[in-house]
Motif scaffolding. Structure first.
Motif, PDB file in Angstrom:
ATOM      1  N   ARG A 136      -1.378   5.482  -9.440  1.00 26.34           N
ATOM      2  CA  ARG A 136      -2.094   4.797  -8.366  1.00 26.34           C
ATOM      3  C   ARG A 136      -1.119   4.189  -7.376  1.00 26.34           C
ATOM      4  N   ASP A 137      -0.085   3.538  -7.907  1.00 23.02           N
ATOM      5  CA  ASP A 137       0.894   2.882  -7.032  1.00 23.02           C
ATOM      6  C   ASP A 137       1.723   3.889  -6.245  1.00 23.02           C
ATOM      7  N   GLU A 138       1.962   5.066  -6.814  1.00 22.87           N
ATOM      8  CA  GLU A 138       2.653   6.123  -6.071  1.00 22.87           C
ATOM      9  C   GLU A 138       1.810   6.560  -4.877  1.00 22.87           C
ATOM     10  N   ALA A 139       0.517   6.703  -5.090  1.00 19.26           N
ATOM     11  CA  ALA A 139      -0.376   7.077  -3.988  1.00 19.26           C
ATOM     12  C   ALA A 139      -0.392   5.990  -2.917  1.00 19.26           C
ATOM     13  N   LEU A 140      -0.418   4.734  -3.340  1.00 23.75           N
ATOM     14  CA  LEU A 140      -0.411   3.627  -2.377  1.00 23.75           C
ATOM     15  C   LEU A 140       0.890   3.591  -1.577  1.00 23.75           C
ATOM     16  N   ALA A 141       2.003   3.939  -2.220  1.00 23.80           N
ATOM     17  CA  ALA A 141       3.292   3.976  -1.508  1.00 23.80           C
ATOM     18  C   ALA A 141       3.257   5.034  -0.401  1.00 23.80           C
ATOM     19  N   GLU A 142       2.634   6.173  -0.672  1.00 22.30           N
ATOM     20  CA  GLU A 142       2.510   7.219   0.350  1.00 22.30           C
ATOM     21  C   GLU A 142       1.641   6.748   1.516  1.00 22.30           C
TER      22      GLU A 142
ATOM     23  N   ARG B  26      -6.649  10.117  -7.116  1.00 17.67           N
ATOM     24  CA  ARG B  26      -5.345   9.545  -7.471  1.00 17.67           C
ATOM     25  C   ARG B  26      -5.416   8.014  -7.531  1.00 17.67           C
ATOM     26  N   LEU B  27      -6.267   7.435  -6.684  1.00 19.85           N
ATOM     27  CA  LEU B  27      -6.396   5.975  -6.660  1.00 19.85           C
ATOM     28  C   LEU B  27      -7.313   5.444  -7.747  1.00 19.85           C
TER      29      LEU B  27
ATOM     30  N   GLN C 148      -6.773  -3.847 -15.895  1.00 23.09           N
ATOM     31  CA  GLN C 148      -5.480  -3.715 -16.556  1.00 23.09           C
ATOM     32  C   GLN C 148      -4.368  -4.470 -15.829  1.00 23.09           C
ATOM     33  N   ASP C 149      -4.578  -4.781 -14.556  1.00 29.23           N
ATOM     34  CA  ASP C 149      -3.643  -5.625 -13.820  1.00 29.23           C
ATOM     35  C   ASP C 149      -4.440  -6.434 -12.794  1.00 29.23           C
ATOM     36  N   ASP C 150      -3.750  -7.128 -11.911  1.00 29.96           N
ATOM     37  CA  ASP C 150      -4.423  -8.015 -10.962  1.00 29.96           C
ATOM     38  C   ASP C 150      -4.866  -7.316  -9.683  1.00 29.96           C
ATOM     39  N   PHE C 151      -4.649  -6.018  -9.596  1.00 30.61           N
ATOM     40  CA  PHE C 151      -5.040  -5.279  -8.398  1.00 30.61           C
ATOM     41  C   PHE C 151      -6.541  -5.398  -8.168  1.00 30.61           C
ATOM     42  N   PRO C 152      -6.987  -5.621  -6.922  1.00 30.56           N
ATOM     43  CA  PRO C 152      -6.242  -5.663  -5.660  1.00 30.56           C
ATOM     44  C   PRO C 152      -5.817  -7.059  -5.219  1.00 30.56           C
ATOM     45  N   TYR C 153      -5.490  -7.903  -6.164  1.00 33.12           N
ATOM     46  CA  TYR C 153      -4.856  -9.190  -5.886  1.00 33.12           C
ATOM     47  C   TYR C 153      -5.779 -10.113  -5.084  1.00 33.12           C
ATOM     48  N   ASP C 154      -5.231 -10.836  -4.105  1.00 32.02           N
ATOM     49  CA  ASP C 154      -6.026 -11.846  -3.407  1.00 32.02           C
ATOM     50  C   ASP C 154      -6.769 -11.254  -2.214  1.00 32.02           C
ATOM     51  N   SER C 155      -7.563 -12.103  -1.547  1.00 33.05           N
ATOM     52  CA  SER C 155      -8.406 -11.627  -0.450  1.00 33.05           C
ATOM     53  C   SER C 155      -7.575 -11.103   0.716  1.00 33.05           C
ATOM     54  N   LEU C 156      -6.410 -11.705   0.963  1.00 26.71           N
ATOM     55  CA  LEU C 156      -5.553 -11.245   2.055  1.00 26.71           C
ATOM     56  C   LEU C 156      -5.043  -9.843   1.771  1.00 26.71           C
ATOM     57  N   SER C 157      -4.645  -9.578   0.531  1.00 23.87           N
ATOM     58  CA  SER C 157      -4.192  -8.246   0.143  1.00 23.87           C
ATOM     59  C   SER C 157      -5.323  -7.231   0.259  1.00 23.87           C
ATOM     60  N   GLN C 158      -6.514  -7.633  -0.111  1.00 28.29           N
ATOM     61  CA  GLN C 158      -7.656  -6.732  -0.007  1.00 28.29           C
ATOM     62  C   GLN C 158      -7.939  -6.358   1.445  1.00 28.29           C
ATOM     63  N   ASP C 159      -7.800  -7.312   2.345  1.00 24.61           N
ATOM     64  CA  ASP C 159      -8.028  -7.028   3.764  1.00 24.61           C
ATOM     65  C   ASP C 159      -7.022  -6.003   4.282  1.00 24.61           C
ATOM     66  N   GLU C 160      -5.757  -6.144   3.876  1.00 22.22           N
ATOM     67  CA  GLU C 160      -4.732  -5.198   4.332  1.00 22.22           C
ATOM     68  C   GLU C 160      -4.960  -3.832   3.703  1.00 22.22           C
ATOM     69  N   LEU C 161      -5.304  -3.817   2.420  1.00 21.17           N
ATOM     70  CA  LEU C 161      -5.582  -2.555   1.740  1.00 21.17           C
ATOM     71  C   LEU C 161      -6.767  -1.839   2.377  1.00 21.17           C
ATOM     72  N   GLU C 162      -7.747  -2.598   2.822  1.00 21.00           N
ATOM     73  CA  GLU C 162      -8.900  -1.995   3.492  1.00 21.00           C
ATOM     74  C   GLU C 162      -8.453  -1.249   4.757  1.00 21.00           C
ATOM     75  N   LYS C 163      -7.467  -1.792   5.458  1.00 21.19           N
ATOM     76  CA  LYS C 163      -6.925  -1.108   6.640  1.00 21.19           C
ATOM     77  C   LYS C 163      -6.287   0.222   6.241  1.00 21.19           C
ATOM     78  N   TRP C 164      -5.542   0.217   5.126  1.00 21.56           N
ATOM     79  CA  TRP C 164      -4.911   1.451   4.652  1.00 21.56           C
ATOM     80  C   TRP C 164      -5.966   2.499   4.307  1.00 21.56           C
ATOM     81  N   LEU C 165      -7.009   2.067   3.609  1.00 22.19           N
ATOM     82  CA  LEU C 165      -8.043   3.007   3.170  1.00 22.19           C
ATOM     83  C   LEU C 165      -8.841   3.543   4.356  1.00 22.19           C
TER      84      LEU C 165
END
Length: 261
Positions: free
Chosen positions: A58-64, A49-50, A17-34
């Motif tokens: 989903r984005d509210e959970a990511l903001a937290e 929630r994710l 439904q959108d471009d999430f999780p975007y590019d490979s750099l964004s995925q690497d950072e998101l992996e750190k969050w997870l």
């Protein structure tokens, strides 16, 4: 390899439904969050929630998660007690411990949808489309929406402890996408502008110009942006001089405190 990101996207109802999780750099950072929430034993409570909520939730959970990760992993403070009880039996996101002082934290992620509702109403067909459309141009001013976010969160803050509101926004033009001069003016108008009593054309006074929000110690704005093939965490802390409980200096010294220049 981003194993946890893959687990999220494979199980998500919003997939495609959108471009999430975007590019490979964004995925690497998101992996750190997870990995962070997994190590905190928060994975189970965030997983649904994710994956099983609409994109906005989903984005509210990511903001937290972004907020907790920044404060603990980037700044070195201690994040504990998820979903603590605040005033009026309302729950916040977490307790931040700074030098032995506990700070009640609430995270809000106001977005472009609120700007649509303000101008076109809650039934606007534009809400069923994505944020960005080709050739669309809109006027935007977010000071009033920051004030609205403070108003909406305020009932959670008790008078007997330091309270911090964290805002990770997704407005049409997000706060940190504005030029520094414009960003300073936005924050000043939202929080520190003192309206003239005799002028009916003045915007309302800022939230931090009286004791009206005395239970709120400050507002922390957060953003993350790509720079030189890595991510930079941005922050801006706005202090409430009328607060009953001050934020500790150890916190303020580690953050970018707002000063109107």
């Amino acid at each position: 390899m981003c194993m946890l990101v893959d687990v999220i996207t494979r199980n998500a109802i919003w997939k495609g439904q959108d471009d999430f999780p975007y590019d490979s750099l964004s995925q690497d950072e998101l992996e750190k969050w997870l990995n962070y929430i997994k190590n905190k034993c928060w994975w189970g409570s965030y997983f649904s929630r994710l994956t099983k909520e609409p994109i906005k939730k989903r984005d509210e959970a990511l903001a937290e998660i972004h907020s907790a990760f920044f404060l603990e992993e980037i700044k070195g403070f201690v994040v504990k007690e998820r979903e603590p009880k605040g005033a009026n039996n309302k729950r916040g996101e977490f307790i931040l411990s700074v030098g032995g002082i506990d700070i009640f934290c609430e995270v809000k992620s106001p977005g472009w949808e609120s700007e649509i509702v303000k101008k076109e109403g809650i039934n606007s067909s534009r809400l069923r489309q994505g944020k960005h459309l080709p050739f669309e141009v809109r006027w935007t001013g977010i000071s009033e929406f920051i004030q609205g976010t403070v108003n909406n969160a305020y009932e959670k803050f008790s008078e007997d402890k330091a309270n911090l509101l964290i805002i990770v926004d997704d407005f049409w033009v997000p706060l940190f996408h504005q030029p520094p001069v414009q960003r300073n003016l936005t924050l000043y108008n939202a929080l520190y502008y003192q309206s003239r009593p005799a002028s009916c054309q003045d915007p309302p006074s800022g939230c931090f110009t009286s004791s009206s929000f005395e239970n709120l110690s400050g507002v922390l704005f957060l953003n993350i942006k790509e720079k030189n093939n890595q991510f930079e965490y941005q922050n801006q802390l706005c202090i409430n001089a009328f607060a009953k409980m001050e934020l500790p200096d150890a916190l303020k010294n580690q953050l970018d405190v707002f000063q109107m220049t």
